[in-house]
Scaffold this active site. Structure first.
Site, mmCIF file in Angstrom:
data_model
loop_
_atom_site.group_PDB
_atom_site.id
_atom_site.type_symbol
_atom_site.label_atom_id
_atom_site.label_comp_id
_atom_site.label_asym_id
_atom_site.label_seq_id
_atom_site.Cartn_x
_atom_site.Cartn_y
_atom_site.Cartn_z
ATOM 1 C CG ASP A 292 -6.293 9.337 7.357
ATOM 2 O OD1 ASP A 292 -7.265 10.057 6.538
ATOM 3 O OD2 ASP A 292 -5.436 9.192 7.093
ATOM 4 N N GLY B 82 0.770 -1.251 -0.011
ATOM 5 C CA GLY B 82 -0.176 0.074 0.047
ATOM 6 C C GLY B 82 0.899 1.262 -0.180
ATOM 7 C CE LYS C 225 1.258 5.139 6.474
ATOM 8 N NZ LYS C 225 -0.237 5.639 6.790
ATOM 9 N N GLY D 181 3.108 7.814 3.743
ATOM 10 C CA GLY D 181 3.872 6.886 3.710
ATOM 11 C C GLY D 181 3.369 5.694 2.865
ATOM 12 N NE ARG D 182 7.188 3.282 -1.603
ATOM 13 C CZ ARG D 182 6.783 3.151 -2.792
ATOM 14 N NH1 ARG D 182 6.218 3.897 -3.427
ATOM 15 N NH2 ARG D 182 7.140 1.921 -3.525
ATOM 16 C CB VAL D 183 1.891 0.060 4.024
ATOM 17 C CG1 VAL D 183 1.710 -1.301 5.022
ATOM 18 C CG2 VAL D 183 1.240 1.335 4.396
ATOM 19 N N GLY E 168 -0.544 9.205 0.848
ATOM 20 C CA GLY E 168 0.075 10.581 1.190
ATOM 21 C C GLY E 168 0.915 10.819 2.553
#
Length: 686
Positions: free
Chosen positions: A486, A365, A387, A370-372, A368
């Site tokens: 969120d 995943g 993450k 971060g990347r997981v 905006g």
């Protein structure tokens, strides 16, 4: 004749009694006990502690950040009368500390007296499995300990990395000295009475005597190598009244822990006497310490070794370069204040290996913030999601990490467990439980792992309830209020049983119940932001409720909160639902992929609740507890006028803040309005 026979058998009975195994007396006589080895004993163990086949208590092993405890199974009464003074007592034990890596030191070892055998809240590493960062030094510990520490921890005022200390309720020793013994029997008069230093680690079995004199309140601690007579002069001697420390009944035991370095901590024998000297431990009856040194070299190795030495000279340069590269690769950011978060901090090396170097094939995943990545921790083999979030190290990192660690204590079946964090250079890595079925938005809108996905109505309505329960726990049922900030479909994750869990706490904030949250800048996702958050920049539980309302509409309608039509115009989901409401065609907003396969009453309830929760006025929205009551059918939904929704929504979407602020005082409570047309709502389906 009979009388003489009884008298003649008395010495035989006495002989049999004295020949009973010493470990048996440990469980029957609370005034004294003696263990010469622990095979077959009923000693109480927890954590990493085990009894080896040879009969040693082994408290730790090669694992990192573990703790182990061993207790005498029954408490000992230290006072003759309640609230009286603590009686004299004496303890003797034989221990050994071994390392598989020579002089590389792990954390130490301690004998202690405590009111309970439950030390689950104690930390490993430098806390020795006795206390934690919060209760260290607290008088409520009622803890007396003798530490034999092999690492110098400046935070506790340790004098060196090979010392003995007397601890009262704290690991800051009231008296300490470098480990050693006074050589009373030296043949040289010059050496008589001099302190002979000895290493606590790798020196073989060491015997310790701990004595407390009730009248003088003096504590003596004496050390000597096993087989050496007890020195007349103790290593440590101090006056401290334990009557204000120990409880009437308390447990005797041993504790040890490891950190990033490991070690093997063993107890070979143990004795105790209340009001009398501890029974003598016979060294010949004790089990032997295992051998952890290198194996003897073979003849072949003697031939190969010179050749290998030449190769080593060539390889050392390559190795040096590799080590420098590894150091740069795994270099982390660590500051002194992070020591209290030890159990929640992961090493970057472990996370790097878990995700196979954060390769793209492990990417599950991106967004905006971060990347997981999916990963498998090398030691526990458990699956995690990692993450990577960029951050500015000058702005509130200490407070942010404190909140991350606090949120890590959340325990709820509908909240993804935040396991911990790691800091490296300009990024923060957050570690979560891995959810096998990914995020909800992939199931609503796309494909998952190359397969078409379908969510039936029953699954969707269950997920709505599960996320409502998760938010209720965050807002009201935990010991602090957590603002998620969120809530959206991409942050709702599905476990292997397709149960919904609220995840991604990278933006979450928490505060005490009954206080006002102090978040003053806008964060979140466009389409889920409450109007008052955009205007005033202040997040509350009701801004989470607004996002939840959008989420409910999104799941029911199968549409994103904001999308573009073929002409490039932006379509707002709430406006689209309201328009169909006015036209009397609300059935058209339910996700067409369901093909009429849904419960009309539940769909009606979901749409009503979604609109109510996403109301433009915060005071018109329900709390999450009220929302849960509506979903469960315990309380009927209030009826609302569609004109209030449509007028204020359109005004807000055009940023007409004057209309919003001027209209706000005149809006009535939703419980007082009537909604005649909602009763005409009709949805066709099962």
């Amino acid at each position: 004749m009979a009388g003489s026979m009884k008298l003649s058998t008395l010495p035989i009975l006495l002989l049999l009694i004295t020949c009973l195994p010493s470990s048996a007396t440990g469980s029957q006589d609370q005034e004294s006990f003696l263990y010469t080895g622990f095979a077959g004993s009923n000693i109480t163990l927890d954590g990493a502690a085990t009894i080896t086949p040879a009969g040693l208590v082994k408290l730790t092993n090669e694992s990192f950040r573990i703790k182990g405890h061993a207790f005498h199974p029954a408490p000992v009464r230290f006072r003759e009368a309640p609230n009286g003074t603590v009686r004299s007592f004496s303890v003797s034990f034989v221990f050994g500390i071994l390392s598989s890596f020579g002089d590389i030191r792990g954390h130490g070892f301690a004998f202690f007296i405590a009111p309970t055998t439950d030390l689950s809240a104690a930390f490993p590493i430098q806390f020795l499995g006795l206390v934690n960062a919060t209760n260290n030094g607290s008088a409520t510990n009622h803890l007396f300990a003798v530490e034999l520490d092999t690492i110098q921890n400046t935070e506790f005022g340790d004098i060196d990395n090979n010392h003995v200390g007397i601890d009262i309720n704290s690991l800051n020793s009231v008296e300490s000295n470098t480990a050693g013994f006074y050589n009373d029997d030296s043949s040289s008069r010059e050496d008589d009475g001099m302190l002979t230093n000895m290493s606590l680690i790798g020196s073989g079995p060491i015997q310790v005597w701990v004595e407390y004199h009730g009248e003088s309140t003096r504590i003596n601690v004496t050390l000597a190598p096993l087989g050496v007579a007890k020195p007349a002069r103790p290593l440590l001697s101090t006056v401290y009244d334990l009557s204000g420390v120990l409880t009437d009944q308390a447990y005797l035991g041993f504790s040890s822990s490891t950190g990033l370095s490991t070690g093997h901590h063993y107890v070979l024998g143990w004795s105790f006497g209340m009001g009398t000297p501890a029974p003598v431990i016979d060294p010949t009856k004790l089990p032997k310490l295992p051998y952890l040194g290198p194996r003897p070299q073979s003849k072949l190795l003697e031939i190969v070794l010179p050749i290998a030495s030449a190769v080593f000279v060539l390889a050392v340069g390559i190795l040096a370069i590799t080590m420098v590269r590894r150091h740069i690769r795994y270099k982390e950011v660590r500051e002194d204040w992070e020591v209290e978060y030890g159990p929640h901090r992961f090493s970057y090396k472990d996370l790097f290996r878990a995700t196979k170097g954060f390769k793209d094939k492990n990417l599950i995943g991106a967004g905006g913030f971060g990347r997981v990545y999916k990963g498998v921790l090398p030691k526990s083999k458990s699956q995690v999601a990692v993450k990577r979030v960029s951050y500015d190290s000058k702005q509130g990192v200490k407070e942010f990490v404190a909140e991350v660690v606090s949120i890590g204590h959340l325990q709820h079946r509908n909240v993804v467990q935040l396991l911990g964090y790691c800091r490296r250079k300009g990024e923060l890595l957050l570690v979560y439980d891995y959810m096998e079925n990914g995020s909800l938005d992939n199931h609503l809108y796309g494909q998952l792992q190359g397969k078409a996905t379908y969510l039936g109505w029953r699954q969707r309505f269950r997920i709505i309830k599960e996320i409502a329960l998760g938010l209720l726990y965050l807002h009201e049922d935990w010991d602090k209020v957590v603002l998620h900030r969120d809530v959206k479909a991409s942050n709702v994750l599905l476990d292997k049983n397709m149960n919904g869990r609220l995840g991604d706490f990278g933006l979450a904030r928490l505060y005490d119940h009954g206080t006002d949250p102090q978040t003053t800048h806008v964060v979140g996702t466009i389409g889920y932001l409450a109007p008052e958050l955009v205007h005033r920049g202040k997040a509350t539980t009701l801004t989470d409720v607004f996002a939840f309302g959008i989420f409910v509409l999104e799941v029911t309608c199968g549409q994103r909160p904001i999308k573009e039509d073929p002409q490039g115009n932006q379509l707002v989901l709430v406006d689209w639902v309201l328009q169909n409401w006015h036209k009397g065609s609300l059935a058209d907003v339910v996700d067409a992929k369901l093909q009429g396969g849904y419960d009309a009453g539940e769909a009606c309830l979901a749409l009503k609740l979604g609109l109510l929760c996403s109301h433009p006025f915060p005071q018109a929205r329900p709390s999450m507890r009220q929302a849960m009551q509506y979903l469960d059918g315990d309380v009927p939904l209030p009826e609302l006028l569609p004109e209030h929704f449509s007028f204020h929504m359109l005004a807000l979407m055009k940023n007409e803040s004057k209309v919003y602020s001027s209209a706000m005082p005149s809006y009535p409570s939703p419980m007082m309005t009537s909604f005649g047309s909602i009763s005409d709502f009709s949805i066709h389906g099962r």
